[in-house]
Design an enzyme around this catalytic site. Sequence first.
Site, PDB file in Angstrom:
ATOM      1  N   GLU A  44       0.859  -1.187   0.000  1.00  0.00           N
ATOM      2  CA  GLU A  44       0.000   0.000   0.000  1.00  0.00           C
ATOM      3  C   GLU A  44       0.891   1.231   0.000  1.00  0.00           C
ATOM      4  O   GLU A  44       1.653   1.440   0.944  1.00  0.00           O
ATOM      5  CB  GLU A  44      -0.885  -0.033   1.258  1.00  0.00           C
ATOM      6  CG  GLU A  44      -1.717   1.222   1.463  1.00  0.00           C
ATOM      7  CD  GLU A  44      -2.371   1.242   2.849  1.00  0.00           C
ATOM      8  OE1 GLU A  44      -2.684   0.162   3.405  1.00  0.00           O
ATOM      9  OE2 GLU A  44      -2.548   2.354   3.378  1.00  0.00           O
ATOM     10  N   ARG A  48       0.782  10.326   0.763  1.00  0.00           N
ATOM     11  CA  ARG A  48       1.251  11.338   1.717  1.00  0.00           C
ATOM     12  C   ARG A  48       2.464  12.084   1.206  1.00  0.00           C
ATOM     13  O   ARG A  48       3.068  12.874   1.942  1.00  0.00           O
ATOM     14  CB  ARG A  48       1.622  10.671   3.058  1.00  0.00           C
ATOM     15  CG  ARG A  48       0.470   9.935   3.704  1.00  0.00           C
ATOM     16  CD  ARG A  48       0.878   9.311   5.019  1.00  0.00           C
ATOM     17  NE  ARG A  48      -0.067   8.282   5.408  1.00  0.00           N
ATOM     18  CZ  ARG A  48       0.116   7.414   6.396  1.00  0.00           C
ATOM     19  NH1 ARG A  48       1.219   7.475   7.118  1.00  0.00           N
ATOM     20  NH2 ARG A  48      -0.788   6.502   6.670  1.00  0.00           N
ATOM     21  N   LYS A 132     -10.787  -1.362   7.452  1.00  0.00           N
ATOM     22  CA  LYS A 132      -9.512  -1.062   8.110  1.00  0.00           C
ATOM     23  C   LYS A 132      -9.834  -0.628   9.546  1.00  0.00           C
ATOM     24  O   LYS A 132     -10.855   0.026   9.789  1.00  0.00           O
ATOM     25  CB  LYS A 132      -8.821   0.058   7.335  1.00  0.00           C
ATOM     26  CG  LYS A 132      -7.513   0.563   7.919  1.00  0.00           C
ATOM     27  CD  LYS A 132      -6.916   1.632   7.004  1.00  0.00           C
ATOM     28  CE  LYS A 132      -5.853   2.448   7.719  1.00  0.00           C
ATOM     29  NZ  LYS A 132      -4.525   2.293   7.141  1.00  0.00           N
TER      30      LYS A 132
HETATM   31  C1  3PG Z   1      -0.416   3.998   8.550  1.00  0.00           C
HETATM   32  O1  3PG Z   1      -1.393   4.356   7.928  1.00  0.00           O
HETATM   33  O2  3PG Z   1       0.540   4.743   8.813  1.00  0.00           O
HETATM   34  C2  3PG Z   1      -0.386   2.572   8.924  1.00  0.00           C
HETATM   35  O3  3PG Z   1      -1.428   2.301   9.743  1.00  0.00           O
HETATM   36  C3  3PG Z   1       0.913   2.097   9.451  1.00  0.00           C
HETATM   37  O4  3PG Z   1       1.002   2.275  10.806  1.00  0.00           O
HETATM   38  P1  3PG Z   1       2.377   1.900  11.518  1.00  0.00           P
HETATM   39  O5  3PG Z   1       3.403   2.874  11.031  1.00  0.00           O
HETATM   40  O6  3PG Z   1       2.114   2.021  12.994  1.00  0.00           O
HETATM   41  O7  3PG Z   1       2.715   0.477  11.126  1.00  0.00           O
END
Ligand code: 3PG
Length: 211
Positions: A44, A48, A132
């Site tokens: 994924e 960002r 999610k």
């Molecule tokens: C996110 O969207 O940043 C994910 O949920 C990943 O989270 P993490 O960095 O705690 O694994």
Amino acid sequence: MIHAITCEQLFQDNKIIPVIVLNDVNKAVSIARALLLGGISIMEVTLRTPNALAIIKTIAQEVPEMIVGAGTVLNDEQYHRAVDHDAKFIVSPGLTGKLAAVHLTYDIPFLPGAVTPSEIMQALLLGFKYLKFFPSESYNGCSTLKSLAAPFSEVKFCPTGGINLDNMQKYLSLPNVVGVGCSFLVTDELVKQNNFNQITVAAQQALSAIL
Ligand code: 3PG
């Protein structure tokens, strides 16, 4: 190219979804290949960074074995753009009516986020049973997901946020958890160092942790 794959099918074959925050398009192919070599064929790419969409398109074109999706999709415009850039699935931390509507115009899986009972009920109303659960550890994920199983027996969750090697199997052993998302496989540090071998090792370690 995946046609009409469902969330159910997506999670049947993929229990760990690496979540990537990347801006350097030149590193995208190496990261995707490193994950594949480690046994993970889904990723994924979060919207960002300015180049996230270009990264999704590059991976889709150059590494077709990799199922590359777009994450952090917050609105319908981003959803359209992600599909235009060959995203094979869409993930959002939440759900809006507009996102639900745009989902109906495409034939790819959409995993919206929901945490509270009312959010889950709204998601069900809009037709979503695969959700999610973010940010999972902040919401005491394992315990909360256990409690949500009784009233929402038909809902399947993919928790993300704070998932690591130590807790991923605990999450995946819950009957209402179909997969987990996590960023620790592809860290900023490994990417900066071009340490793609270690990304392969991290993917292998993660898969071993859930066997
Ligand atoms: C996110 O969207 O940043 C994910 O949920 C990943 O989270 P993490 O960095 O705690 O694994």
